[in-house]
Design an enzyme around this catalytic site. Sequence first.
Site, PDB file in Angstrom:
ATOM      1  N   PHE A 136       1.065  -1.024   0.138  1.00  0.00           N
ATOM      2  CA  PHE A 136      -0.130  -0.154   0.145  1.00  0.00           C
ATOM      3  C   PHE A 136       0.472   1.141  -0.161  1.00  0.00           C
ATOM      4  O   PHE A 136       1.724   1.693   0.317  1.00  0.00           O
ATOM      5  CB  PHE A 136      -1.535   0.203   1.514  1.00  0.00           C
ATOM      6  CG  PHE A 136      -1.814   0.788   0.739  1.00  0.00           C
ATOM      7  CD1 PHE A 136      -2.808   1.095   0.259  1.00  0.00           C
ATOM      8  CD2 PHE A 136      -1.570   2.469   1.832  1.00  0.00           C
ATOM      9  CE1 PHE A 136      -3.864   1.869   0.362  1.00  0.00           C
ATOM     10  CE2 PHE A 136      -2.330   3.617   1.521  1.00  0.00           C
ATOM     11  CZ  PHE A 136      -3.791   3.668   0.884  1.00  0.00           C
ATOM     12  N   ASP A 221       9.061   2.424   1.817  1.00  0.00           N
ATOM     13  CA  ASP A 221       8.137   3.247   2.233  1.00  0.00           C
ATOM     14  C   ASP A 221       7.814   3.096   3.873  1.00  0.00           C
ATOM     15  O   ASP A 221       6.890   1.653   4.030  1.00  0.00           O
ATOM     16  CB  ASP A 221       6.881   2.654   1.467  1.00  0.00           C
ATOM     17  CG  ASP A 221       6.021   3.172   2.175  1.00  0.00           C
ATOM     18  OD1 ASP A 221       5.012   4.039   2.855  1.00  0.00           O
ATOM     19  OD2 ASP A 221       4.313   4.181   1.390  1.00  0.00           O
ATOM     20  N   LYS A 250       2.894   9.914   8.370  1.00  0.00           N
ATOM     21  CA  LYS A 250       1.722   8.859   9.368  1.00  0.00           C
ATOM     22  C   LYS A 250       1.910   9.978  11.049  1.00  0.00           C
ATOM     23  O   LYS A 250       2.008  10.795  10.961  1.00  0.00           O
ATOM     24  CB  LYS A 250       2.003   7.662   9.673  1.00  0.00           C
ATOM     25  CG  LYS A 250       0.944   7.363   8.524  1.00  0.00           C
ATOM     26  CD  LYS A 250       0.378   6.041   8.582  1.00  0.00           C
ATOM     27  CE  LYS A 250      -0.881   5.281   8.071  1.00  0.00           C
ATOM     28  NZ  LYS A 250      -0.615   4.723   6.436  1.00  0.00           N
TER      29      LYS A 250
END
Length: 403
Positions: A136, A221, A250
């Site tokens: 993702f 990532d 995040k």
Amino acid sequence: MSSSEQIVALHKQYVMPTYAPGLVLVKGKGAKVWDADGREYLDFLSGIAVVGLGHCHPNVVKAIRRQAGQLMHVSNLYYNENQPRLAEALSTRAMNGSKCFFCNSGAEANEGMFKLARLWGHAQGKSEIVTMRNSFHGRTLAALAATGQTKYQKGFDPIPAGFTYADFNDLASVRAAITDKTVAVLVEAVQGEGGILPATPEFMTGLRSLCNEKNILLLCDEVQCGMGRTGHWFGFQAYGIEPDAFSLAKSLANGFPIGALIAGPKLSDVFQPGNHASTFGGNPLACAAALAVIETITSEGLLENATKMGELLASLLAKKTRKFSFVKTVRGKGLMLGLVLDRPAKELEVLLREKGLITIATADTVIRFLPPLCVKPAQVRKAAKIVADACAAWQQKTAGGSP
Ligand SMILES: *Cc1c(COP(=O)(O)O)cnc(C)c1O
């Protein structure tokens, strides 16, 4: 109407239904949140791995308040005091000789990373990026193209070209996917949305060697698994390897929006004025919040706490759920843990919430635990007990059989 019902009605009338939210939350402190009707919850979701220091950590609140009253934004046409300080704090914790680019989200950081890789490979005619199935990387178009799950791409074609896919934890599959056009391989050290799947050591070290051998880039990532979540500053550090660049977002500023792209010496000066930009990126306010986060992770020993509390939570979950036939295993790293079921997990997520524990079902069959890095042993024990109780209730629901 209760105050929660009023907010839900207003939301349904005026906000696009991209999500199906579960509660109206109005207040938070540490690992606890309260809803609009005054109910208390233990938050083991942390706003999807964002509120790493817990809700309203005083150091972050103070930094934001102070900076908001001094200077919030000047654009990148002017220097600001906080951006280079944050870049130093990140670079010195990552790769020797690295430099940062700041933006506002994970998808935007990944987009920047793809552009950087393509610019580096342009002279050699290399532009394609190999990503992993089940990965993702975000919801913007190129990030969707990088995401190796067709369910997110459906309906949005044409999907940007230049991405090919290989199997996670299968080095031979990555080798087979690399062509003369390949410029980089992109991987998450722990797949998050994909169901809390850690990369194997052989895979990560193998990818590093493979990329060196082919003279292509290794990109990580770290949007979900970075910033202490796995007990290391960055997830790849558990494997003793360094990528050529990685993305963060995040939990970087504990809930204040920010993204970052950190590139090692091979890539640190590839972008030149005019190549890439972001209006809000790296503004003094976001950087002040992120600096407070990094200082607090260090001063409160939160990497160590993430490792310790992760071990405690993993062992308690395994012990307390062993007797339920629908639980397959517990997996993950640090405070990024998944309870893997043999069936859809959504119903269990709802039961847990009703009993006061916020988590999230992911990859259909996995309950994902992402508590704040400051979580305390008593809170971990309480959460594990709620999980055991909810599993028992779920089992009961179908008259003693499996649910
Ligand atoms: C959440 C996430 C993203 C996307 O971040 P946004 O800030 O929502 O754009 C990208 N990669 C990973 C691994 C993520 O978990």
